[in-house]
Design an enzyme around this catalytic site. Structure first.
Site, short mmCIF file in Angstrom:
data_model
loop_
_atom_site.label_atom_id
_atom_site.label_comp_id
_atom_site.label_asym_id
_atom_site.label_seq_id
_atom_site.Cartn_x
_atom_site.Cartn_y
_atom_site.Cartn_z
N SER A 229 0.83 -1.19 0.00
CA SER A 229 0.00 0.00 0.00
C SER A 229 0.88 1.26 0.00
CB SER A 229 -0.95 -0.05 1.20
OG SER A 229 -1.91 0.98 1.15
N MET A 230 0.68 2.17 0.94
CA MET A 230 1.45 3.41 0.97
C MET A 230 2.93 3.16 1.28
SD MET A 230 -0.61 5.76 0.09
CE MET A 230 0.38 7.21 0.46
#
Length: 576
Positions: free
Chosen positions: A166-167
């Site tokens: 993800s991030m």
């Protein structure tokens, strides 16, 4: 009036919500990921260093398994280093699946290759919602790279692989802005990450963070540029992204391999289009990765056993050891590219190799030539002797494509071409031989029966090898049951074009009224897709079948989107 308006809006919202629930639970495929289990208690050993005072809420840990935790600073690390970076609200403990599988793989391996997994604790910060977190997390990741390097005596082990979820992958890509640290990164593996642009821009600093990444990296690394002629469904397009980044002025960024992986339909948090970076070398959706073949939701990307195994296989394949048994990731970019293509794009169990068909075919071998365009051969109880199937190239002039479908292909089997000559009756030999085994592609398995398909262009073969007379398939003696089908066809009869109507229509269009017996391959080109909302329903109705009815596989390829392939197995009659 306002009351009626609110009632209508509320009703539309409720209907939309219910449709979303229906779509997620019915239309989207079920979660077929296998769970990853640990066979010993997981241990997270914290690594303390001076810079921790600047990042009191963060931490760096080393993963191991056992009942006794280790003292990191008193341990000599010899494995290749991997750093896991969690995403928005993610835990450092999400590394368990990746690291545990790597530990078991190392213990079962006789090569001595092993990986050292480190993981970062970002205190489960919501980095997708608040931009200040991102710069601070990037600075801490750079600090962790420096600290991990200090744990190793060998300078060859300086380069790390970063796996970002993800991030976390966005933060990993942000490190590439700094040349002092980008030179220490071997590969970045991005899992279900909005790596190219944010999903939501709730904070101006998030937009500024992405803009800073693009501004800094774009001047030192070329980016993907699409146009109306882009076609990622071609036979040679698997190297398109790689060739896009091989002529950069910045040597450090050129050496970093970026692999981006999207979860597909089940990931409702990060849509597929957000998961590819402009700077990707390899992009793949989990549903098109060999031996994965399924869609992962946002969280299962870090524990899905099928995907975790493929990622670790890639890292083991690019690991080498020196004379002191220190393990490190190879700097050879070509080797890393080939390994990435093999594991994430097109798996070849039969690589091009030198073959000695004269020696292999002389002893305990049966040669057979078939002049039919369509035929099959089954070894239900295996083959007691080597079997060599010969397919003539020049007998059927209009039929210029050859499809060979093999169930249970083994690494000792191979596909080849040559000039076949005869010494006397039933005593054949080959000249000008060359391997064609690299053309085999692994397809999703049914009932654990591996299926491989090779599609050859006969005209190209005849132009390249002007003296060739046959394509041959060598089946080595084995007790393993095996079946192969051969279909030589005219492309004009198998390539179909369907023009999608501008407006919705429920009219049915029959593309193939009835296929011929033994037909293996059709190609359907859908034209006229100008918007994102049109849908098409493809219905296959078996009329009369001989053999396994569960062997229909549909591959969907989007020409303008690299890596966005999807395989669908038709398991039931009248399936859609």
């Amino acid at each position: 009036m306002l009351k009626h308006f609110l009632v209508v809006i509320t009703a539309i919202s409720a209907c939309s919500f219910l449709y979303g629930v229906y779509n997620y639970n019915v239309e989207i495929e079920s979660n077929a990921c296998q769970m990853t289990y640990m066979f010993a208690p997981p241990q997270f050993s914290r690594i303390d260093f001076e810079e921790n005072d600047k990042f009191r809420n963060y931490g760096l840990y080393y993963y191991n398994e056992g009942r006794i935790s280790i003292e990191v600073h008193n341990t000599q690390f010899t494995g290749a280093p991997v750093i896991f970076v969690p995403g928005n609200g993610g835990s450092y403990k999400q590394v368990r699946s990746l690291a545990s599988v790597a530990l078991r793989k190392a213990r079962e391996s006789a090569t001595g290759i092993h990986l050292d997994y480190f993981t970062i604790d970002y205190n489960e910060e919501l980095s997708a919602l608040y931009g200040d977190y991102l710069e601070r997390q990037t600075l801490y990741l750079k600090t962790c790279i420096k600290i991990v390097r200090k744990l190793y005596k060998s300078t060859e082990q300086a380069a790390v692989i970063i796996v970002g979820h993800s991030m976390g992958a966005v933060v990993a890509q942000a490190v590439l802005r700094d040349p002092e640290f980008s030179k220490f990164i071997n590969t970045i593996v991005s899992l279900s990450s909005p790596i190219n642009k944010p999903i939501l821009v709730l904070d101006e600093k998030i937009h500024a963070f992405y803009k800073s990444i693009n501004k800094n990296i774009s001047v030192r690394r070329s980016s993907l540029k699409l146009n109306k002629n882009s076609n990622f469904c071609c036979a040679t397009c698997s190297r398109f992204l790689i060739s896009n980044h091989t002529n950069n002025a910045d040597k450090n960024l050129k050496n970093v391999l970026i692999i981006t992986i999207g979860g597909g339909n089940r990931d409702v948090l990060v849509p597929p289009g957000f998961t590819i970076s402009k700077y990707s070398d390899i992009h793949a959706m989990t549903m098109s990765i060999p031996k994965v073949w399924l869609s992962c939701d946002h969280l299962s990307a870090v524990w899905c056993l099928q995907l975790v195994q493929v990622i670790n296989r890639y890292m083991f394949d690019i690991s080498v050891s020196d004379k002191q048994n220190f393990i490190y990731f190879t700097k050879d970019r070509i080797r890393r590219e080939q390994a990435a293509l093999t594991h994430f794009v097109k798996l070849n169990i039969n690589q091009s190799k030198e073959i000695n068909i004269e020696q292999e075919g002389r002893h305990n071998s049966v040669w057979r030539e078939d002049t039919l365009r369509v035929f099959s051969k089954a070894f239900k109880e295996g083959s007691k002797s080597n079997f060599i199937q010969l397919i003539p190239l020049r007998r059927h002039k209009k039929h210029t494509k050859l499809c060979i479908d093999v169930t249970q292909l083994e690494s000792d089997d191979f596909l080849f071409g040559c000039t076949v000559k005869s010494r006397f009756k039933n005593d054949w030999f080959c000249q000008d031989k060359a391997s064609l085994s690299h053309n085999f592609q692994i397809l999703p398995s049914i009932k654990n029966k591996m299926r491989s398909v090779a599609i050859l262009d006969i005209n190209n073969l005849k132009k390249t090898y002007v003296n060739w007379t046959h394509v041959g398939f060598f089946v080595r003696a084995s007790r393993k049951p095996k079946v192969y089908h051969v279909d030589m066809f005219n492309p004009a009869e198998r390539n179909m074009v369907f023009n999608l109507p501008r407006w919705s229509t429920f009219q049915k269009t029959i593309l193939v009224n009835e296929s011929s017996q033994g037909t293996l391959y059709y190609k359907l080109l859908v034209q006229g897709i100008e918007e994102t909302f049109p849908t098409i329903e493809l219905r296959i109705v078996p009329l009369s079948c001989i053999g396994d009815l569960n062997s229909i596989i549909i591959k969907m390829c989007i020409p303008w989107a690299p890596g966005f392939n999807k395989y669908q197995i038709i398991r039931y009659l009248n399936a859609t």
